[in-house]
Design an enzyme around this catalytic site. Sequence first.
Site, PDB file in Angstrom:
ATOM      1  N   ASP A   1       3.195  -8.863  -6.862  1.00  0.00           N
ATOM      2  CA  ASP A   1       1.846  -9.443  -6.907  1.00  0.00           C
ATOM      3  C   ASP A   1       1.637 -10.228  -8.205  1.00  0.00           C
ATOM      4  OD1 ASP A   1      -0.096  -9.449  -4.973  1.00  0.00           O
ATOM      5  OD2 ASP A   1      -0.675  -7.356  -5.248  1.00  0.00           O
TER       6      ASP A   1
ATOM      7  N   GLY B   1       1.368 -13.204   9.607  1.00  0.00           N
ATOM      8  CA  GLY B   1       2.664 -12.839   9.020  1.00  0.00           C
ATOM      9  C   GLY B   1       2.530 -11.774   7.953  1.00  0.00           C
TER      10      GLY B   1
ATOM     11  N   SER C   1       9.799  -6.798  -0.716  1.00  0.00           N
ATOM     12  CA  SER C   1      11.206  -7.168  -0.420  1.00  0.00           C
ATOM     13  C   SER C   1      11.620  -6.663   0.958  1.00  0.00           C
ATOM     14  CB  SER C   1      12.152  -6.660  -1.515  1.00  0.00           C
ATOM     15  OG  SER C   1      11.840  -5.370  -1.968  1.00  0.00           O
TER      16      SER C   1
ATOM     17  N   GLY D   1       0.795  -1.233   0.000  1.00  0.00           N
ATOM     18  CA  GLY D   1       0.000   0.000   0.000  1.00  0.00           C
ATOM     19  C   GLY D   1       0.826   1.281   0.000  1.00  0.00           C
TER      20      GLY D   1
END
Length: 257
Positions: A116, A209, A160, A89
């Site tokens: 994605d 997570g 990342s 986001g």
Amino acid sequence: MSVSFQLEDRRMGSPFMDSAGLQLYAKRVYIHSCRKPNLQVTKRSLKLNMATVGNSTNIFWHDCPVGRHERQKLLDQKGCVVWITGLSGSGKSTLACSLSRELHAKGKLSYVLDGDNLRHGLNKDLGFKVEDRTENIRRVGEVAKLFADAGLICIASLISPYRKDRDACRAMLPASSFIEVYMNMPLELCEERDAKGLYKLARAGKIKGFTGIDDPYEPPLNCEIELSQQDGVCPPPGTMAGRVVTYLEEKGFLEYK
Ligand SMILES: Nc1ncnc2c1ncn2[C@@H]1O[C@H](COP(=O)(O)OS(=O)(=O)O)[C@@H](OP(=O)(O)O)[C@H]1O
Ligand SMILES: Nc1ncnc2c1ncn2[C@@H]1O[C@H](COP(=O)(O)OP(=O)(O)O)[C@@H](O)[C@H]1O
């Protein structure tokens, strides 16, 4: 012009024809004869280098006679990797697309590798455990390296989250051609945006997570470009893309010289 050469692989003792220019495979290959009498071809040999890499044994590096510099000259640009990192986001994909559009408008060839999107194909076997994210970044780093070698401005946009994984990608590339762009947006802003509703699910404990909630994000220590809010306002995507374009121009990536 199509030129035919007769090539002989002396190591294997098997002569073969190649009609699409000089395709010298990395064996001990000698140019044996040339059909066109007006063409001078010097005798060349390639070294035989056998290697073991990871789980692959008895493998050889095959060089191609068309090199990175020739491709870059053709494109009038220099291949590099713009690596966009940041929270979900934070605007990574938006910046990647805006940057690609700006470069296209300047006649520069780029390609976006979006985390994605890659998880729909190349990386669909990976989840979000530490080792899966590490493998995700490693694979994308390798792909980005190939795109840069092809002469493109490769724009990789992935969370990342781990510094060592990003640094490993940097280490794969020639010096200064890995440009790390940090989307330094506060978690509150990303969570407020929640374009995919994932923060809400993570807060409700329905996603475990999730980066920034119950999984770490390690900000870069020495990135080339840091993008952040100005007076509490996020700059528009075009402005941020402009900063990256200026950087690429200043560093000479948008021309071949
Ligand atoms: N647990 C968890 N943590 C973070 N993100 C999650 C998670 N589960 C799904 N997603 C969605 O996956 C997108 C991130 O994929 P990446 O490949 O960029 O992630 S990573 O670099 O391997 O951490 C990310 O996309 P972006 O929002 O574009 O960053 C999310 O949509
Ligand atoms: N510079 C910006 N200004 C305002 N909104 C933005 C900006 N960049 C992205 N957004 C919005 O934030 C949301 C998340 O952006 P996105 O690019 O999908 O982030 P990420 O790829 O990091 O998950 C989207 O709704 C997008 O429209």
